[in-house]
Scaffold this motif. Structure first.
Motif, short mmCIF file in Angstrom:
data_model
loop_
_atom_site.label_atom_id
_atom_site.label_comp_id
_atom_site.label_asym_id
_atom_site.label_seq_id
_atom_site.Cartn_x
_atom_site.Cartn_y
_atom_site.Cartn_z
N LEU A 44 -42.04 7.27 -1.14
CA LEU A 44 -41.49 8.24 -2.24
C LEU A 44 -40.21 7.94 -2.88
CD1 LEU A 44 -42.37 11.76 -0.40
CD2 LEU A 44 -43.70 10.65 -2.35
N LYS A 45 -39.63 6.91 -2.39
CA LYS A 45 -38.21 6.38 -2.82
C LYS A 45 -37.11 7.83 -3.20
CE LYS A 45 -39.60 2.46 -5.21
NZ LYS A 45 -40.12 1.67 -3.96
N THR A 46 -37.38 8.49 -1.83
CA THR A 46 -36.43 9.65 -1.75
C THR A 46 -35.55 9.64 -0.37
OG1 THR A 46 -38.27 10.86 -0.27
CG2 THR A 46 -38.11 11.08 -2.57
N VAL A 47 -34.46 10.31 -0.47
CA VAL A 47 -33.39 10.38 0.69
C VAL A 47 -33.39 11.69 0.79
CG1 VAL A 47 -32.55 8.40 0.33
CG2 VAL A 47 -31.60 10.41 -0.79
N ILE A 48 -32.93 12.10 2.42
CA ILE A 48 -32.57 13.63 2.67
C ILE A 48 -31.19 13.52 2.76
CG2 ILE A 48 -32.78 15.32 4.59
CD1 ILE A 48 -35.55 14.96 2.97
N LEU A 49 -30.61 14.68 2.14
CA LEU A 49 -28.97 15.00 2.31
C LEU A 49 -28.85 16.46 2.38
CD1 LEU A 49 -27.90 12.79 -0.74
CD2 LEU A 49 -27.87 12.05 1.68
N THR A 50 -27.69 16.79 2.73
CA THR A 50 -27.53 18.06 3.00
C THR A 50 -26.13 18.72 2.15
OG1 THR A 50 -25.70 17.61 4.80
CG2 THR A 50 -27.89 17.90 5.49
N ARG A 51 -26.21 20.08 2.04
CA ARG A 51 -25.00 20.61 1.21
C ARG A 51 -24.46 21.70 2.17
NH1 ARG A 51 -25.63 21.10 -4.48
NH2 ARG A 51 -27.88 21.74 -4.01
N ALA B 108 -32.89 5.91 8.89
CA ALA B 108 -34.24 5.76 9.42
C ALA B 108 -35.02 6.51 8.43
CB ALA B 108 -34.09 7.14 10.77
N GLU B 109 -36.39 5.90 8.52
CA GLU B 109 -37.42 6.50 7.65
C GLU B 109 -37.84 7.73 8.12
OE1 GLU B 109 -40.63 3.56 5.95
OE2 GLU B 109 -39.59 2.15 7.23
N TYR B 110 -38.41 8.61 7.13
CA TYR B 110 -38.73 9.95 7.36
C TYR B 110 -40.23 10.10 6.71
CZ TYR B 110 -37.65 11.93 2.95
OH TYR B 110 -37.66 12.43 1.55
N SER B 111 -40.90 11.13 7.10
CA SER B 111 -42.17 11.46 6.38
C SER B 111 -42.33 12.94 6.49
CB SER B 111 -43.32 10.58 6.91
OG SER B 111 -43.77 11.04 8.20
N SER B 112 -43.30 13.55 5.71
CA SER B 112 -43.44 14.86 5.67
C SER B 112 -43.84 15.36 7.12
CB SER B 112 -44.37 15.52 4.78
OG SER B 112 -45.53 14.78 4.71
N LEU C 291 -23.62 4.75 3.11
CA LEU C 291 -25.03 4.75 3.41
C LEU C 291 -25.94 4.69 2.20
CD1 LEU C 291 -25.36 7.00 6.38
CD2 LEU C 291 -25.53 4.62 6.65
N LEU C 292 -25.86 5.15 0.86
CA LEU C 292 -26.45 4.98 -0.13
C LEU C 292 -26.42 3.61 -0.55
CD1 LEU C 292 -26.01 8.61 -1.89
CD2 LEU C 292 -28.16 7.69 -1.26
N GLN C 293 -25.12 3.37 -0.65
CA GLN C 293 -24.74 1.75 -1.12
C GLN C 293 -25.47 0.79 0.00
OE1 GLN C 293 -23.85 0.85 -3.95
NE2 GLN C 293 -22.61 2.59 -4.75
N TYR C 294 -25.48 0.99 1.04
CA TYR C 294 -26.39 0.30 2.17
C TYR C 294 -27.56 0.18 1.62
CZ TYR C 294 -28.11 -1.52 6.48
OH TYR C 294 -28.88 -2.26 7.16
N LEU C 295 -28.32 1.17 1.54
CA LEU C 295 -29.69 0.91 1.03
C LEU C 295 -29.98 0.07 -0.39
CD1 LEU C 295 -31.13 4.53 1.65
CD2 LEU C 295 -31.35 2.63 3.04
N ARG C 296 -28.90 0.61 -1.15
CA ARG C 296 -29.02 -0.36 -2.38
C ARG C 296 -28.85 -1.88 -2.20
NH1 ARG C 296 -25.48 1.08 -7.34
NH2 ARG C 296 -27.10 1.97 -8.19
N SER D 3 -31.36 -3.61 -0.54
CA SER D 3 -32.94 -3.42 -1.31
C SER D 3 -34.16 -2.90 -0.67
CB SER D 3 -33.45 -4.73 -1.62
OG SER D 3 -32.75 -5.47 -2.29
N ILE D 4 -33.44 -1.71 0.31
CA ILE D 4 -34.47 -0.67 0.97
C ILE D 4 -35.19 -0.01 0.13
CG2 ILE D 4 -34.86 0.86 3.03
CD1 ILE D 4 -32.50 -0.60 4.21
N LEU D 5 -34.49 0.75 -0.82
CA LEU D 5 -35.16 1.57 -1.72
C LEU D 5 -34.91 1.03 -3.38
CD1 LEU D 5 -34.67 5.14 -0.67
CD2 LEU D 5 -36.56 4.00 -0.36
#
Length: 193
Positions: A58-65, A135-139, A183-188, A191-193
């Motif tokens: 899905l090329k998505t990430v889970i964050l919190t607020r 970590a990878e996640y799925s629904s 962590l977002l920059q790490y994924l970039r 080239s994970i996402l």
């Protein structure tokens, strides 16, 4: 290995309320050979772990607020901060801690995590070292709504964002949390996402 150029001569506890604030007086051997006495305050809140969940398909990430008082005091108008899921180790090893925190905060039960690095986040005044995970996640891994623990005063909103939107939120200032940006920059970078 202990630094032999440092000699701690006095430690005073200034506060032991939420965490521990100490004033440490020490002698330091400087490069020119002289010895200087200095005092610094250090805040010990324990060590922690942080994780960024991502979905390759899905090329998505889970964050919190959630509300963060120090940011509110320092000019964040509503005090809300968008972050990667994180928590204190509380006598657990980093991997067990982050699995527990992930389920509590995001509602996702993960079994496989990848440690990517460790970092001191504010070494001028805070003793904490953070253990960084992805970590990878799925629904199918969603076991509850998350939101944190009420008895710990947590009121956490779970956000599922496209990776591109999350990166844009760094650029426009919506994401200002250092651990999340790292962590977002790490994924970039990987080239994970």
């Amino acid at each position: 290995m202990k630094n032999t150029n440092i000699d701690i001569t006095k430690t005073e506890v200034l506060s032991d309320n939420w965490y521990t604030l100490k004033k440490v007086t020490f002698k330091i051997l400087k490069k020119d050979g002289t010895i200087e006495t200095q005092s610094r305050e250090a805040y010990d809140r324990g060590n922690g772990a942080v994780i960024l969940l991502y979905n390759k398909n899905l090329k998505t990430v889970i964050l919190t607020r959630q509300f963060r008082l120090p940011t509110y005091i320092n000019g964040n108008p509503d005090g809300m901060l968008i972050e990667a899921c994180a928590g204190l180790l509380d006598n657990d090893n980093p991997e067990e801690c982050i699995k527990r925190e992930t389920e509590e905060e995001t509602g996702y039960k993960i079994s496989k995590v990848e440690k990517v690095f460790e970092a001191y986040m504010s070494p001028g005044s805070v003793t904490e070292i953070l253990h960084f995970f992805v970590a990878e996640y799925s629904s199918e891994m969603k076991v509850n709504n998350g939101g944190g623990l009420a008895d710990e005063g947590e009121n956490i909103e779970v956000l599922e964002l496209s990776f591109n939107d999350a990166m844009a939120m760094i650029d426009n200032g919506e994401i200002k949390d250092a651990k999340t940006i790292m962590l977002l920059q790490y994924l970039r970078l990987k080239s994970i996402l």
